[in-house]
Design a protein around this motif. Structure first.
Motif, short mmCIF file in Angstrom:
data_model
loop_
_atom_site.label_atom_id
_atom_site.label_comp_id
_atom_site.label_asym_id
_atom_site.label_seq_id
_atom_site.Cartn_x
_atom_site.Cartn_y
_atom_site.Cartn_z
N VAL A 1 2.80 -1.61 -4.48
CA VAL A 1 2.49 -0.19 -4.32
C VAL A 1 1.11 0.00 -3.70
N ASN A 2 0.19 -0.92 -3.99
CA ASN A 2 -1.12 -0.85 -3.33
C ASN A 2 -0.99 -1.01 -1.81
N ALA A 3 -0.10 -1.91 -1.40
CA ALA A 3 0.09 -2.15 0.03
C ALA A 3 0.66 -0.94 0.75
N SER A 4 1.31 -0.03 0.00
CA SER A 4 1.93 1.14 0.63
C SER A 4 1.09 2.40 0.49
N ARG A 5 -0.11 2.30 -0.04
CA ARG A 5 -0.90 3.49 -0.32
C ARG A 5 -1.33 4.23 0.95
N GLY A 6 -1.45 3.53 2.05
CA GLY A 6 -1.97 4.16 3.25
C GLY A 6 -0.94 4.89 4.10
N THR A 7 0.32 4.89 3.67
CA THR A 7 1.39 5.51 4.46
C THR A 7 1.99 6.67 3.69
N ALA A 8 2.02 7.84 4.31
CA ALA A 8 2.56 9.02 3.65
C ALA A 8 4.02 8.82 3.27
N GLY A 9 4.38 9.31 2.10
CA GLY A 9 5.75 9.23 1.62
C GLY A 9 6.11 7.93 0.95
N MET A 10 5.21 6.94 1.00
CA MET A 10 5.46 5.66 0.35
C MET A 10 5.07 5.76 -1.13
N PRO A 11 5.61 4.87 -1.98
CA PRO A 11 5.33 4.97 -3.41
C PRO A 11 3.84 5.00 -3.74
N GLY A 12 3.06 4.13 -3.12
CA GLY A 12 1.63 4.09 -3.42
C GLY A 12 0.92 5.37 -3.08
N ALA A 13 1.38 6.05 -2.03
CA ALA A 13 0.76 7.32 -1.62
C ALA A 13 1.16 8.47 -2.53
N LEU A 14 2.30 8.35 -3.20
CA LEU A 14 2.80 9.41 -4.07
C LEU A 14 2.33 9.27 -5.51
N MET A 15 1.85 8.09 -5.88
CA MET A 15 1.42 7.85 -7.26
C MET A 15 0.04 8.43 -7.52
N ASN A 16 -0.21 8.78 -8.77
CA ASN A 16 -1.54 9.26 -9.15
C ASN A 16 -2.21 8.26 -10.09
N GLU A 17 -3.39 8.59 -10.53
CA GLU A 17 -4.14 7.67 -11.38
C GLU A 17 -3.42 7.36 -12.69
N ASN A 18 -2.62 8.30 -13.17
CA ASN A 18 -1.90 8.08 -14.43
C ASN A 18 -0.86 6.98 -14.29
N HIS A 19 -0.21 6.91 -13.13
CA HIS A 19 0.75 5.81 -12.90
C HIS A 19 0.03 4.47 -12.96
N TYR A 20 -1.11 4.37 -12.25
CA TYR A 20 -1.85 3.11 -12.26
C TYR A 20 -2.36 2.78 -13.66
N HIS A 21 -2.78 3.81 -14.39
CA HIS A 21 -3.25 3.59 -15.75
C HIS A 21 -2.14 2.98 -16.61
N SER A 22 -0.92 3.48 -16.46
CA SER A 22 0.20 2.94 -17.24
C SER A 22 0.53 1.51 -16.82
N LEU A 23 0.48 1.23 -15.52
CA LEU A 23 0.71 -0.14 -15.06
C LEU A 23 -0.37 -1.06 -15.62
N GLY A 24 -1.60 -0.59 -15.64
CA GLY A 24 -2.69 -1.39 -16.21
C GLY A 24 -2.50 -1.65 -17.69
#
Length: 396
Positions: A223-246
């Motif tokens: 998901v980190n690899a997709s953060r720079g492209t609009a509409g990709m999972p990484g671009a649609l996720m917020n800090e709460n998603h990353y917090h849960s993954l962490g």
């Protein structure tokens, strides 16, 4: 939400194929000079990546069984990683063809009296035809369940509704024990049977814990690899998603340590002479620093680092920890398997130049295959009725 179909990835596929060809090619060259050692390196790499693929499948199934909604935005990533299972079945062929060089029970005549007795006692289970059949059954279960979950999810992109969500949840809950049991017995076959001394019923959970943890690490990197492209999972996720993954990383760092300590404690308390040698081989000679490093860098250090709330909400910092986890998990798999494969009475850590090409080659081949399988499909499950809720995810 409109479907954004993934039509990219050509560069990733090409680069991964180059790495795969180089890594597997170098491993093959190594096999021309020392077939046994190159095959050992390949078997470790295969077991490492297979566990991660099945771990991702189990994560997706567990979330379905728990009716989780927060993860829907990144679910297509979890669904895609297990699609590597058909290629893993092909990559299992060198292991199956080279069993005589890996597993002592295949040709027990050259073993000492104790190990020969153990091999004969377990011949009803540890024999070549049954081993091959079991491996095929494992992959049949993993491929079948992974294909159905992914297929229903893709159908839902166009059909919508809750019926396909309900089918995925039923399959996730119903098939979870079978996938988990298959992974447990795969650990017994691929890892534990390398050393006839050990017969630990908790061994499958140890393999599961490390693989499950590493699967979360792969998802974070994807998901980190997709953060720079609009509409990709990484671009649609917020800090709460990353917090849960962490938080899942933190949880399974602790769970891995619990499984490791439980197995060690049980064998230490029982003081069984037929099982103690398994730990003695890893706590003597140059394997001692590796054992200490696993305690420190697979548990103590990442545990305390991942306690930080700020770090878990930072994609970059969490990505660094994901790479850390993947590296140390490989060391763990290597520590479990290589002393049994080498049979070195001096207990010397002998890293071979084929170790790195093997793990890179297998991993790159799987990456190219998964990215290829993802092309032409929506990058997020746009037909899932819970996607809007997932996009708004806020557990506070």
């Amino acid at each position: 939400m409109n479907a954004t179909r993934f039509e990219g990835g050509q560069t990733t596929i090409r680069r991964a194929l180059v790495l795969a060809a180089a890594g597997l090619g170098l491993t093959l060259v190594g096999g021309l000079f020392d077939a046994s050692r190159a095959l050992q390196a390949y078997h470790v790499a295969f077991t490492y990546w297979a566990g991660i693929a099945v771990g991702a499948l189990l994560i997706n199934m567990a979330f379905h069984a728990g009716k989780a909604k927060w993860y829907v935005v990144l679910r297509r990533v979890l669904e895609s990683i297990p699609l590597a299972a058909p290629l893993l079945l092909v990559l299992a062929l060198p292991v199956l063809l080279g069993m005589a060089r890996l597993f002592p029970w295949v040709n027990p005549a050259g073993l000492d009296d104790e190990l020969r007795h153990l091999a004969e006692h377990r011949r009803g289970y540890l024999n070549v035809p049954f081993f091959v059949v079991r491996t095929l059954v494992y992959f049949a279960v993993w491929i079948g369940v992974g294909h159905l979950l992914h297929g229903w999810s893709v159908r839902q992109d166009t059909e919508g509704g809750v019926e396909l969500t309900a089918k995925q949840r039923r399959l996730g809950a119903g098939a979870l024990p079978f996938v988990a049991i298959a992974m447990t017995f795969a650990a017994f076959d691929w890892q534990m049977s390398l050393d006839l001394h050990l017969a630990s019923t908790i061994f499958g959970l140890y393999y599961f814990a490390g693989s499950f943890l590493s699967a979360f690490a792969v998802v974070i990197l994807a998901v980190n690899a997709s953060r720079g492209t609009a509409g990709m999972p990484g671009a649609l996720m917020n800090e709460n998603h990353y917090h849960s993954l962490g938080k899942y990383l933190l949880t399974f760092v602790a769970f891995w340590a619990y499984m490791a300590f439980s197995q060690y404690l049980l064998i230490w308390i029982a003081n069984l002479p037929e099982e103690v040698p398994w730990y003695l081989a890893r706590n003597r000679g140059t394997w001692v620093p590796v054992s200490v490093a696993l305690v420190l860098f697979h548990f103590v250090v990442p545990f305390f680092i991942l306690l930080s709330r700020k770090l878990k909400r930072s994609p970059g910092s969490l990505g660094f920890m994901a790479v850390w986890i993947l590296v140390i998990h490989y060391v763990d798999v290597y520590w479990v398997m290589m002393p049994a494969l080498r049979h070195d009475p001096a207990h010397a850590l002998a890293v071979h130049w084929t170790d790195l090409p093997a793990v890179i080659g297998v991993g790159a081949a799987l990456l190219a295959f998964v990215v290829w399988r993802m092309r032409g499909r929506a990058v997020v499950p746009v037909g899932d009725p819970y996607l809007p809720e997932s996009l708004r995810y806020d557990p506070s």
